[in-house]
Design an enzyme around this catalytic site. Structure first.
Site, PDB file in Angstrom:
ATOM      1  CB  VAL A   1      41.782  53.780  32.342  1.00 53.52           C
ATOM      2  CG1 VAL A   1      41.907  54.220  30.890  1.00 53.52           C
ATOM      3  CG2 VAL A   1      43.082  53.135  32.816  1.00 53.52           C
TER       4      VAL A   1
ATOM      5  NE  ARG B   1      32.639  46.233  38.343  1.00 49.81           N
ATOM      6  CZ  ARG B   1      33.701  45.611  38.855  1.00 49.81           C
ATOM      7  NH1 ARG B   1      33.649  44.321  39.123  1.00 49.81           N
ATOM      8  NH2 ARG B   1      34.816  46.269  39.106  1.00 49.81           N
TER       9      ARG B   1
ATOM     10  CE  LYS C   1      47.353  44.480  31.209  1.00 52.34           C
ATOM     11  NZ  LYS C   1      46.871  45.821  31.453  1.00 52.34           N
TER      12      LYS C   1
ATOM     13  CE  LYS D   1      50.825  45.370  29.577  1.00 50.95           C
ATOM     14  NZ  LYS D   1      51.436  45.890  30.823  1.00 50.95           N
TER      15      LYS D   1
END
Lengths: 430, 430
Positions: A17, A48, A107, A207
């Site tokens: 993403v 990272r 989420k 969600k």
């Protein structure tokens, strides 16, 4: 109207993403500038593994010190796409303390600590946006909390996990068993090596908690969500569903009780009629059905995951948060004023499809029917088929509480004539 | 956080939508107060027929002098649900001049004069919201202009008129002709006594102009939208569509050209494959399919008209505008920075389904095929059927420009062997 100082964005995470967010910020820079009213620039990217080649991102922007990045003080918006609880939670809180607004796709964190994060945002007068946390690219958080802000939402029911929908769709269309369909999903990249979060419903439950909270203006935590995975759905269940004119989907269902005084949130496999709009949601797509007093029935459909779709949602939030910042305003924060109690699963009322293995002798149906009656569960249809002294009994009930159904099943198991309860599945969407 | 001075709302129009807005403002007053952060009160209702009984509205709020109402100076938000160009346009402009923000459901006005109204809103630092103007209760304006603000929208294709979808769905499912289906729609209240605005595509064209403008950040006026009604769709067309695995819908289609340098907007009946999500939109429901670079394919579905659904959209806007007002901010205004040219219909590229009545003799197909080739229109499939010296030829083309197709058809009409062009229909959604 155009101001010249660019808005500075810190990107936490540069995986599937994050790299897409960075790419679009570069390729669509002119459009973003026009839509925001100021240029927006990538001021730092916390990763990272700093050695990995990251195309299109200037190497000097890369850092492994995410904390130092969010503490810089000149960051306008922190985009958090690392996921998980820590260090994401600490970084977001630190970001607010140091003057940034936050766009998150997290989420799990929102479902677990949404209230605390919203409180931190409000305390510092900053925005917390998270459209990407639910159903990927599908605009859902904003429509629920803004478009329907003048309406009363009674139910949110959706397919919010693409991996499980891919598996169930495959089982439905090919007759494959769970394991075979999972293997194909894994081979095609739709399921992770460890598919637990998806197939056991943890992802969908997070969600559901977020959606229920927004829809009912009530805090709903992950622990409040009843969760049942889909690993025990069988080819036989799909055959039963077909006989009823149904298919099986893993659904997240958030409901207001009929008296309006409480809410429930749950995730489980369920039969839905083929005529229901959710039944035709194929492959890894997501779709969410919303029922409200005034608007009636709405549905939102689209890709629920993936780098680009999730980045689309993140960037929509980024534009909004940047605009708010320029205008000296903040968008809608947490709305939990209704503070409705979240009822346990036992209070949920729905219909059930129960398959029993029974002895094929006179009086069995009467015994079974009596158990249902004693627990106040009204039977809609019964279908019996048998051979060689064994019979299968499929009972579909009218609406009853989960507690009443559980009591019924416990009592059925104690009958000598009931050899086993082959499956219990809820029937939704009617 | 709660301020005590109520926000004052002037309601212009108290018909099907307006009365529902007033009702919900009363019955949901506590929720609206909590969501806005201040109470919101109905300060006046402008109507044409003051003598009519209006349940739940205090008689002293009723006035026939809409202009005086919007000029009062203490009105925070004017809700315009009277429709049409005048006096709505003057009232909205006057409202801005006197310090109010505006929520409107007026598609015709927005499509014709959106730019001027947005300019007036911006000049006075006020909001102009109009979610209800497109596809009723379906959140569409906000998702397009906010959720997808970080994305690049390439196509918006939808069923945005419930009346025509009801008629076409009826023709599809029963084999009825247009007039019979229209009569049923009228009897059931889905079509108005004069159905022109719906069946000739004027209503859908206004919505297409609004959607294209938002999607492409470009001004698109009603005059820019190519418009073809659905009164000439026949039962035979549906039969042809079925043979192709298609159905027929009246679609509003807004597209960015492949080179990205221009846009088009059009409304016409079209064949779409049964597998397309829009094909299964039944009755008077609306649905809009959106394709963007990053998000991929999204669909928004719901009731496209009616008092309650439209009121839901109006009230969502009302909450947003009130919140903006309290926060001293305004929401996103007109975004037309891209200023792309709107190309004429001749530039639209799509596929076509053409039914010809031809003489049943050798060489006809060769003649016809030559005409297509001469105009650069490539043929995908041909189906010929004939009897008694007459034959029917159905040609489905590959993608070609509307101009090339028009030239082809003109040349076909001049062939002696072509007795007539029975129908030409575009094929979309593949």
């Amino acid at each position: 109207m155009m101001r010249t100082r660019p808005l500075k964005v810190a990107l936490l995470g540069c995986g599937v993403v994050g790299s897409e967010v960075a790419r679009i910020m570069t390729t669509h820079a002119d459009d973003l500038t026009a839509r925001i009213g100021a240029p927006v620039e990538l001021a730092g990217v916390a990763v990272r593994r700093p050695d990995r080649v990251r195309e299109g991102i200037a190497p000097e922007l890369i850092t492994t010190d995410a904390t130092a990045l969010v503490k810089r003080g000149d960051i306008d918006v922190v985009v958090e796409v690392i996921g998980g609880i820590e260090p994401a939670r600490s970084l977001i809180t630190t970001a607010f303390e140091h003057g940034a607004s936050v766009v998150s796709a997290n989420k799990a964190l929102l479902a677990q600590d949404g209230a605390a994060l919203h409180a931190a945002a409000e305390q510092h007068g900053k925005d917390l946006y998270y459209e990407a946390a639910v159903a990927g690219a599908i605009p859902l958080v904003r429509p629920l909390r803004e478009s329907l802000a003048g309406d009363k939402i009674n139910r949110v029911m959706g397919i919010v996990n693409g991996t499980t929908n891919f598996i169930l769709d495959k089982m439905d269309s090919t007759g494959a068993g769970y394991q075979e369909a999972l293997d194909e999903a894994t081979a095609l990249g739709y399921a992770e090596a460890d598919p637990t979060a998806d197939v056991e419903g943890f992802d969908a439950a997070a969600k559901a908690a977020i959606l229920a909270g927004i829809a009912f203006h009530t805090r709903v935590r992950l622990d409040d969500v009843y969760r049942e995975g889909m690993t025990e759905v069988t080819a036989a269940d799909f055959a039963s569903a077909k006989e009823m004119g149904c298919t099986i989907k893993l659904l997240a269902i958030c409901e207001r009780a009929e008296d309006g005084a409480s809410v429930t949130a749950r995730v489980h496999p369920a039969m839905i009629p083929l005529s229901h709009p959710l039944a035709s949601v194929r492959g890894a797509y997501n779709a969410v059905f919303v029922e409200s007093d005034a608007a009636g029935q709405l549905m939102f459909y689209g890709p629920g995951a993936g780098g680009s779709p999730t980045a689309s949602a993140v960037l929509g939030d980024l534009v909004a948060v940047c605009r708010n910042r320029i205008g000296g305003a903040t968008g809608p924060g947490e709305s939990a004023y209704a503070a409705l109690p979240v009822s346990p699963m036992g209070d949920v009322v729905t219909r059930y499809h129960i398959s029993l293995d029974v002895a094929d002798k006179p009086g069995v149906l009467a015994q079974v029917a009596t158990v249902f009656a004693e627990h106040g569960v009204s039977i809609d249809t019964v279908r019996q088929s048998g051979k060689d002294g064994e019979a299968s009994l499929v009972v579909v009930t009218h609406r009853a509480s989960d507690a009443a159904l559980t009591g019924t099943v416990e009592a059925l198991r104690k009958l000598d004539t009931v050899r086993g309860v082959a499956s219990i599945m809820r029937v939704e969407g009617e």
